[in-house]
Design a protein around this motif. Structure first.
Motif, PDB file in Angstrom:
ATOM      1  N   ASN A 107      46.124  47.537  43.285  1.00  0.00           N
ATOM      2  CA  ASN A 107      45.776  46.940  41.984  1.00  0.00           C
ATOM      3  C   ASN A 107      45.593  45.426  42.069  1.00  0.00           C
ATOM      4  OD1 ASN A 107      46.171  49.381  40.151  1.00  0.00           O
ATOM      5  ND2 ASN A 107      48.137  49.297  41.199  1.00  0.00           N
ATOM      6  N   ARG A 108      45.249  44.937  43.245  1.00  0.00           N
ATOM      7  CA  ARG A 108      45.219  43.499  43.487  1.00  0.00           C
ATOM      8  C   ARG A 108      44.332  42.729  42.508  1.00  0.00           C
ATOM      9  NH1 ARG A 108      48.847  40.571  46.158  1.00  0.00           N
ATOM     10  NH2 ARG A 108      48.676  39.260  44.347  1.00  0.00           N
ATOM     11  N   LEU A 109      43.103  43.188  42.307  1.00  0.00           N
ATOM     12  CA  LEU A 109      42.174  42.460  41.439  1.00  0.00           C
ATOM     13  C   LEU A 109      42.676  42.405  39.999  1.00  0.00           C
ATOM     14  CD1 LEU A 109      38.702  43.694  42.775  1.00  0.00           C
ATOM     15  CD2 LEU A 109      39.810  41.478  43.159  1.00  0.00           C
ATOM     16  N   ALA A 110      43.165  43.536  39.505  1.00  0.00           N
ATOM     17  CA  ALA A 110      43.659  43.587  38.122  1.00  0.00           C
ATOM     18  C   ALA A 110      44.890  42.702  37.951  1.00  0.00           C
ATOM     19  CB  ALA A 110      43.987  45.029  37.736  1.00  0.00           C
ATOM     20  N   ASP A 112      45.671  40.055  39.781  1.00  0.00           N
ATOM     21  CA  ASP A 112      45.241  38.654  39.864  1.00  0.00           C
ATOM     22  C   ASP A 112      44.662  38.175  38.533  1.00  0.00           C
ATOM     23  OD1 ASP A 112      46.068  38.577  42.465  1.00  0.00           O
ATOM     24  OD2 ASP A 112      44.059  38.563  43.353  1.00  0.00           O
ATOM     25  N   GLU A 113      43.861  39.024  37.885  1.00  0.00           N
ATOM     26  CA  GLU A 113      43.273  38.641  36.596  1.00  0.00           C
ATOM     27  C   GLU A 113      44.352  38.439  35.538  1.00  0.00           C
ATOM     28  OE1 GLU A 113      40.154  37.767  35.660  1.00  0.00           O
ATOM     29  OE2 GLU A 113      39.853  37.785  37.828  1.00  0.00           O
ATOM     30  N   LYS A 116      46.240  35.208  36.309  1.00  0.00           N
ATOM     31  CA  LYS A 116      45.459  34.014  35.972  1.00  0.00           C
ATOM     32  C   LYS A 116      45.483  33.752  34.467  1.00  0.00           C
ATOM     33  CE  LYS A 116      42.375  34.149  39.970  1.00  0.00           C
ATOM     34  NZ  LYS A 116      41.042  34.481  40.501  1.00  0.00           N
ATOM     35  N   TRP A 165      44.163  28.429  43.476  1.00  0.00           N
ATOM     36  CA  TRP A 165      44.805  29.507  44.229  1.00  0.00           C
ATOM     37  C   TRP A 165      44.650  29.314  45.734  1.00  0.00           C
ATOM     38  CZ3 TRP A 165      45.827  35.016  42.371  1.00  0.00           C
ATOM     39  CH2 TRP A 165      46.339  34.992  41.063  1.00  0.00           C
ATOM     40  N   LYS A 173      52.558  31.194  46.395  1.00  0.00           N
ATOM     41  CA  LYS A 173      51.906  32.399  45.861  1.00  0.00           C
ATOM     42  C   LYS A 173      52.931  33.496  45.610  1.00  0.00           C
ATOM     43  CE  LYS A 173      47.521  31.619  48.291  1.00  0.00           C
ATOM     44  NZ  LYS A 173      46.644  32.095  49.386  1.00  0.00           N
TER      45      LYS A 173
END
Length: 200
Positions: A107-110, A112-113, A116, A165, A173
């Motif tokens: 689920n990395r992209l979700a 990260d969003e 952010k 980032w 991080k």
């Protein structure tokens, strides 16, 4: 020496929902002052918390000088197994870390969003206090929790959030991600639940 310092850590604590972290940290320091004063000084120093002591030779100023000494200690919580259960503890920890990494990768992209967006709202609260009480409180909690209950975490957390980032160290991080996963669900509770982030 270790036993003595360990004894000082044996104060009451409260981690229930809604508990004020800073309030209980202050109560822990007060309890330590009282215990040391009674045990080692033979004085009922607790009375001097509100006024100069009427009988023992300790002023309110001296009480808070003593308080300030203990108030400088870091409240560090560490993962530690109970006696005789070290192997089980470390194995379960390894299993957890492996499952966590798999969930993060999937689920990395979700994530990260979401992070952010959370960072943007924290930074906005930092720059515009009083505009949104919910995010004002999130910024305040960043200081209380990240700062180990000392209220000093806002600066470190915000300074990391200000960085691009790509310019953050791996430690920065990891630290901000760990904090976000534990306390950032307010940014989108439904999405947090959908991604099972509470399991992290």
């Amino acid at each position: 020496q270790f036993i003595a310092t360990g004894f000082l850590r044996q104060t009451l604590s409260n981690r229930e929902g809604g508990a004020d972290i800073e309030e209980f940290r202050v109560l822990q320091v007060i309890e330590r002052v009282t215990m040391i004063g009674t045990t080692w000084l033979g004085l009922t120093v607790g009375c001097a918390r509100c006024h100069d002591h009427k009988y023992d030779d300790i002023s309110q100023q001296e009480y808070f000088q003593f308080y300030s000494l203990l108030n400088n200690a870091d409240e560090v919580n560490i993962d530690a197994p109970l006696g005789g259960r070290a192997q089980e503890f470390w194995q379960s920890r390894d299993d957890y870390n492996q499952a966590r990494q798999q969930l993060l990768a999937a689920n990395r992209l979700a994530i990260d969003e979401l992070q952010k967006t959370w960072e943007q709202k924290i930074l906005h609260a930092y720059k515009n206090p009083g505009e949104d009480h919910i995010w004002d409180r999130q910024y305040e909690l960043l200081g209380l929790i990240w700062g180990g209950g000392l209220g000093e975490g806002q600066l470190e957390g915000v300074e990391i959030a200000k960085l691009d980032w790509a310019k953050r160290t791996q430690r920065q991080k990891n630290d901000l991600l760990d904090y976000f996963l534990r306390y950032g669900s307010v940014v989108d509770p439904e999405k947090f639940s959908e991604l099972s982030l509470s399991e992290l």
